[in-house]
Design a protein around this motif. Structure first.
Motif, PDB file in Angstrom:
ATOM      1  N   LEU A  23     -18.394 -20.682  -9.894  1.00 56.02           N
ATOM      2  CA  LEU A  23     -16.834 -20.445  -9.705  1.00 56.02           C
ATOM      3  C   LEU A  23     -16.707 -18.993 -10.192  1.00 56.02           C
ATOM      4  O   LEU A  23     -17.245 -18.314 -10.904  1.00 56.02           O
ATOM      5  CB  LEU A  23     -16.298 -21.468 -10.732  1.00 56.02           C
ATOM      6  CG  LEU A  23     -15.990 -22.822 -10.286  1.00 56.02           C
ATOM      7  CD1 LEU A  23     -15.689 -23.686 -11.632  1.00 56.02           C
ATOM      8  CD2 LEU A  23     -14.823 -22.827  -9.421  1.00 56.02           C
ATOM      9  N   ILE A  81     -14.929 -27.714 -13.675  1.00 56.72           N
ATOM     10  CA  ILE A  81     -16.005 -28.653 -13.212  1.00 56.72           C
ATOM     11  C   ILE A  81     -16.850 -28.043 -11.989  1.00 56.72           C
ATOM     12  O   ILE A  81     -16.084 -27.196 -11.273  1.00 56.72           O
ATOM     13  CB  ILE A  81     -15.390 -29.793 -12.742  1.00 56.72           C
ATOM     14  CG1 ILE A  81     -16.314 -30.927 -12.320  1.00 56.72           C
ATOM     15  CG2 ILE A  81     -14.189 -29.748 -11.681  1.00 56.72           C
ATOM     16  CD1 ILE A  81     -15.955 -32.417 -11.805  1.00 56.72           C
ATOM     17  N   ALA A  82     -18.053 -28.177 -12.079  1.00 58.08           N
ATOM     18  CA  ALA A  82     -18.832 -27.651 -10.791  1.00 58.08           C
ATOM     19  C   ALA A  82     -20.184 -28.534 -10.708  1.00 58.08           C
ATOM     20  O   ALA A  82     -20.596 -28.851 -11.703  1.00 58.08           O
ATOM     21  CB  ALA A  82     -19.201 -26.182 -11.082  1.00 58.08           C
ATOM     22  N   VAL A  83     -20.450 -28.711  -9.452  1.00 56.88           N
ATOM     23  CA  VAL A  83     -21.755 -29.237  -9.135  1.00 56.88           C
ATOM     24  C   VAL A  83     -22.622 -28.061  -8.195  1.00 56.88           C
ATOM     25  O   VAL A  83     -22.011 -27.445  -7.492  1.00 56.88           O
ATOM     26  CB  VAL A  83     -21.594 -30.399  -8.296  1.00 56.88           C
ATOM     27  CG1 VAL A  83     -22.946 -30.854  -7.793  1.00 56.88           C
ATOM     28  CG2 VAL A  83     -20.935 -31.402  -9.145  1.00 56.88           C
ATOM     29  N   ARG A  88     -24.125 -31.304  -4.146  1.00 57.91           N
ATOM     30  CA  ARG A  88     -23.060 -31.691  -3.603  1.00 57.91           C
ATOM     31  C   ARG A  88     -22.935 -32.800  -2.727  1.00 57.91           C
ATOM     32  O   ARG A  88     -23.779 -33.216  -1.959  1.00 57.91           O
ATOM     33  CB  ARG A  88     -22.081 -30.504  -3.266  1.00 57.91           C
ATOM     34  CG  ARG A  88     -21.792 -29.419  -4.081  1.00 57.91           C
ATOM     35  CD  ARG A  88     -21.238 -28.361  -3.691  1.00 57.91           C
ATOM     36  NE  ARG A  88     -21.167 -27.267  -4.667  1.00 57.91           N
ATOM     37  CZ  ARG A  88     -20.814 -26.005  -4.613  1.00 57.91           C
ATOM     38  NH1 ARG A  88     -20.336 -25.622  -3.349  1.00 57.91           N
ATOM     39  NH2 ARG A  88     -20.840 -24.924  -5.536  1.00 57.91           N
ATOM     40  N   ARG A  89     -21.694 -33.562  -2.834  1.00 55.83           N
ATOM     41  CA  ARG A  89     -21.491 -34.446  -1.769  1.00 55.83           C
ATOM     42  C   ARG A  89     -22.098 -35.720  -2.080  1.00 55.83           C
ATOM     43  O   ARG A  89     -22.719 -36.519  -1.171  1.00 55.83           O
ATOM     44  CB  ARG A  89     -21.751 -33.989  -0.284  1.00 55.83           C
ATOM     45  CG  ARG A  89     -20.344 -33.320   0.284  1.00 55.83           C
ATOM     46  CD  ARG A  89     -19.019 -33.518   0.072  1.00 55.83           C
ATOM     47  NE  ARG A  89     -18.349 -34.627   0.795  1.00 55.83           N
ATOM     48  CZ  ARG A  89     -17.651 -34.344   1.708  1.00 55.83           C
ATOM     49  NH1 ARG A  89     -17.548 -33.391   2.152  1.00 55.83           N
ATOM     50  NH2 ARG A  89     -17.190 -35.380   2.042  1.00 55.83           N
ATOM     51  N   GLN A  90     -22.576 -36.083  -3.350  1.00 51.42           N
ATOM     52  CA  GLN A  90     -23.234 -36.992  -3.676  1.00 51.42           C
ATOM     53  C   GLN A  90     -22.523 -38.122  -4.668  1.00 51.42           C
ATOM     54  O   GLN A  90     -23.421 -38.724  -5.331  1.00 51.42           O
ATOM     55  CB  GLN A  90     -24.949 -36.589  -4.337  1.00 51.42           C
ATOM     56  CG  GLN A  90     -25.672 -36.004  -3.579  1.00 51.42           C
ATOM     57  CD  GLN A  90     -26.945 -35.473  -4.046  1.00 51.42           C
ATOM     58  OE1 GLN A  90     -27.587 -36.162  -5.109  1.00 51.42           O
ATOM     59  NE2 GLN A  90     -27.374 -34.298  -3.565  1.00 51.42           N
ATOM     60  N   GLY A  91     -21.517 -37.470  -4.795  1.00 57.14           N
ATOM     61  CA  GLY A  91     -20.319 -38.114  -5.755  1.00 57.14           C
ATOM     62  C   GLY A  91     -20.649 -37.800  -7.403  1.00 57.14           C
ATOM     63  O   GLY A  91     -20.110 -38.438  -8.019  1.00 57.14           O
ATOM     64  N   LEU A  92     -21.242 -36.727  -7.509  1.00 58.19           N
ATOM     65  CA  LEU A  92     -21.533 -36.449  -8.985  1.00 58.19           C
ATOM     66  C   LEU A  92     -20.233 -35.818  -9.470  1.00 58.19           C
ATOM     67  O   LEU A  92     -19.898 -36.079 -10.551  1.00 58.19           O
ATOM     68  CB  LEU A  92     -22.543 -35.187  -8.808  1.00 58.19           C
ATOM     69  CG  LEU A  92     -23.974 -35.623  -8.542  1.00 58.19           C
ATOM     70  CD1 LEU A  92     -25.005 -34.499  -8.945  1.00 58.19           C
ATOM     71  CD2 LEU A  92     -24.330 -36.680  -9.337  1.00 58.19           C
ATOM     72  N   ALA A  93     -19.508 -34.962  -8.855  1.00 59.71           N
ATOM     73  CA  ALA A  93     -18.227 -34.505  -9.309  1.00 59.71           C
ATOM     74  C   ALA A  93     -17.394 -35.589  -9.885  1.00 59.71           C
ATOM     75  O   ALA A  93     -16.556 -35.744 -10.841  1.00 59.71           O
ATOM     76  CB  ALA A  93     -17.391 -33.478  -8.457  1.00 59.71           C
ATOM     77  N   ARG A  94     -17.159 -36.565  -8.733  1.00 56.71           N
ATOM     78  CA  ARG A  94     -16.359 -38.032  -9.185  1.00 56.71           C
ATOM     79  C   ARG A  94     -16.928 -38.548 -10.359  1.00 56.71           C
ATOM     80  O   ARG A  94     -16.121 -38.924 -11.465  1.00 56.71           O
ATOM     81  CB  ARG A  94     -16.410 -38.826  -7.970  1.00 56.71           C
ATOM     82  CG  ARG A  94     -15.319 -39.648  -7.988  1.00 56.71           C
ATOM     83  CD  ARG A  94     -15.337 -40.772  -7.093  1.00 56.71           C
ATOM     84  NE  ARG A  94     -16.068 -40.402  -5.907  1.00 56.71           N
ATOM     85  CZ  ARG A  94     -15.305 -40.538  -4.805  1.00 56.71           C
ATOM     86  NH1 ARG A  94     -14.132 -40.875  -4.445  1.00 56.71           N
ATOM     87  NH2 ARG A  94     -16.286 -40.271  -3.576  1.00 56.71           N
ATOM     88  N   ASN A 121      -8.781 -24.332  -2.191  1.00 56.31           N
ATOM     89  CA  ASN A 121      -9.994 -25.134  -2.406  1.00 56.31           C
ATOM     90  C   ASN A 121      -9.882 -26.718  -2.091  1.00 56.31           C
ATOM     91  O   ASN A 121      -9.782 -27.576  -2.937  1.00 56.31           O
ATOM     92  CB  ASN A 121     -10.276 -25.182  -3.979  1.00 56.31           C
ATOM     93  CG  ASN A 121     -11.696 -25.592  -4.381  1.00 56.31           C
ATOM     94  OD1 ASN A 121     -12.338 -26.317  -3.598  1.00 56.31           O
ATOM     95  ND2 ASN A 121     -12.100 -25.264  -5.467  1.00 56.31           N
ATOM     96  N   ALA A 123     -12.058 -28.469  -1.095  1.00 58.82           N
ATOM     97  CA  ALA A 123     -13.018 -29.819  -1.367  1.00 58.82           C
ATOM     98  C   ALA A 123     -12.497 -30.269  -2.855  1.00 58.82           C
ATOM     99  O   ALA A 123     -12.335 -31.614  -3.009  1.00 58.82           O
ATOM    100  CB  ALA A 123     -14.549 -29.253  -1.673  1.00 58.82           C
ATOM    101  N   LYS A 126      -9.271 -32.464  -2.411  1.00 58.84           N
ATOM    102  CA  LYS A 126      -9.278 -33.826  -2.063  1.00 58.84           C
ATOM    103  C   LYS A 126     -10.015 -34.722  -2.869  1.00 58.84           C
ATOM    104  O   LYS A 126      -9.755 -35.835  -3.274  1.00 58.84           O
ATOM    105  CB  LYS A 126     -10.240 -33.787  -0.770  1.00 58.84           C
ATOM    106  CG  LYS A 126      -9.619 -33.387   0.244  1.00 58.84           C
ATOM    107  CD  LYS A 126     -10.419 -33.712   1.662  1.00 58.84           C
ATOM    108  CE  LYS A 126      -9.663 -33.330   2.904  1.00 58.84           C
ATOM    109  NZ  LYS A 126     -10.694 -33.146   4.134  1.00 58.84           N
ATOM    110  N   LEU A 127     -11.110 -34.103  -3.717  1.00 57.31           N
ATOM    111  CA  LEU A 127     -11.701 -34.812  -4.767  1.00 57.31           C
ATOM    112  C   LEU A 127     -10.735 -35.285  -5.736  1.00 57.31           C
ATOM    113  O   LEU A 127     -10.700 -36.597  -6.271  1.00 57.31           O
ATOM    114  CB  LEU A 127     -12.714 -34.101  -5.709  1.00 57.31           C
ATOM    115  CG  LEU A 127     -13.191 -34.323  -6.989  1.00 57.31           C
ATOM    116  CD1 LEU A 127     -13.983 -35.568  -6.936  1.00 57.31           C
ATOM    117  CD2 LEU A 127     -13.852 -33.118  -7.668  1.00 57.31           C
ATOM    118  N   TYR A 128      -9.693 -34.454  -6.071  1.00 54.36           N
ATOM    119  CA  TYR A 128      -8.665 -35.012  -7.350  1.00 54.36           C
ATOM    120  C   TYR A 128      -7.712 -35.911  -6.744  1.00 54.36           C
ATOM    121  O   TYR A 128      -7.367 -36.887  -7.235  1.00 54.36           O
ATOM    122  CB  TYR A 128      -8.142 -33.638  -7.853  1.00 54.36           C
ATOM    123  CG  TYR A 128      -8.891 -32.558  -8.487  1.00 54.36           C
ATOM    124  CD1 TYR A 128     -10.008 -32.943  -9.164  1.00 54.36           C
ATOM    125  CD2 TYR A 128      -8.807 -31.097  -8.223  1.00 54.36           C
ATOM    126  CE1 TYR A 128     -11.013 -31.837  -9.783  1.00 54.36           C
ATOM    127  CE2 TYR A 128      -9.605 -30.373  -8.772  1.00 54.36           C
ATOM    128  CZ  TYR A 128     -10.658 -30.558  -9.489  1.00 54.36           C
ATOM    129  OH  TYR A 128     -11.438 -29.757 -10.094  1.00 54.36           O
TER     130      TYR A 128
END
Ligand SMILES: CC(C)(COP(=O)(O)OP(=O)(O)OC[C@H]1O[C@@H](n2cnc3c(N)ncnc32)[C@H](O)[C@@H]1OP(=O)(O)O)[C@@H](O)C(=O)NCCC(=O)NCCS
Length: 159
Positions: A23, A81-83, A88-94, A121, A123, A126-128
């Motif tokens: 970031l 928050i960062a992965v 990424r795209r494995q559901g970790l941030a969620r 941003n 990505a 959408k996550l939020y």
């Protein structure tokens, strides 16, 4: 196998490194430590099978009376928050956010949570919004140091 667990003092340097790697908004170590000392149950890390930190979320309670007083709710805030890219795209941030929000609610009685995200941003937005049910409260003009606007987003926390 990725494990999600509360951040400990020993993790804070790795969190800072992950923040710098992922970031443009970076924080002095003192501020990261402040999160851990003040709200030890607010921040979480994702670790891989070698016990390396591959993602983090820094969460806190609002300590600014003006922020808390705005809608009379005890409010939490997600600072960062960062992965790491390869995870990424494995559901970790969620997962990181779900754990942090649950813990901020259970341990500090947070009734709502806020965060900021760059207008560009997609990505994270959408996550939020789609992944976690945050809503846009307002667009804050020139929020970031480079002049980009931020969406200010909020979510009500319930048991
Ligand atoms: C934003 C970030 C944290 C997402 O981490 P992640 O672990 O890849 O996210 P998840 O796998 O949990 O994704 C959850 C949902 O978010 C959305 N999402 C995540 N990445 C996305 C992308 N690149 N494009 C579109 N939607 C995305 C999707 O809705 C996704 O659900 P789906 O995979 O079922 O479609 C990660 O991309 C990152 O670290 N980016 C750089 C740092 C950053 O921007 N942090 C946020 C600052 S506000």
């Amino acid at each position: 196998m990725i494990d999600i667990r509360p951040a400990q003092v020993a993790d804070l340097q790795s969190i800072q490194q992950a923040n710098i790697a992922n970031l443009p908004e970076n924080y002095v170590f003192k501020f990261i430590l402040y999160h851990n000392i003040s709200w030890p149950q607010g921040s979480f890390v994702a670790t891989n099978s070698d016990n390396q930190i591959v993602g983090y979320v820094l969460g806190k309670m609002e300590d600014d009376e003006a922020e808390n007083g705005k809608d009379n709710r005890l409010s939490a805030h997600i600072t960062s928050i960062a992965v790491n890219r390869e995870y990424r795209r494995q559901g970790l941030a969620r997962r990181l956010l779900q754990q942090s929000l649950k813990s901020l609610r259970e341990n500090y009685r947070a009734e709502a949570v806020s965060l900021h995200v760059r207008e560009s941003n997609q990505a994270a937005f959408k996550l939020y919004r789609d992944g976690l049910g945050f809503e846009v409260k307002e667009l804050t003009k020139s929020y970031y140091a480079d002049g980009e606007d931020a969406y200010s987003m909020v979510k009500t926390l319930t048991d």
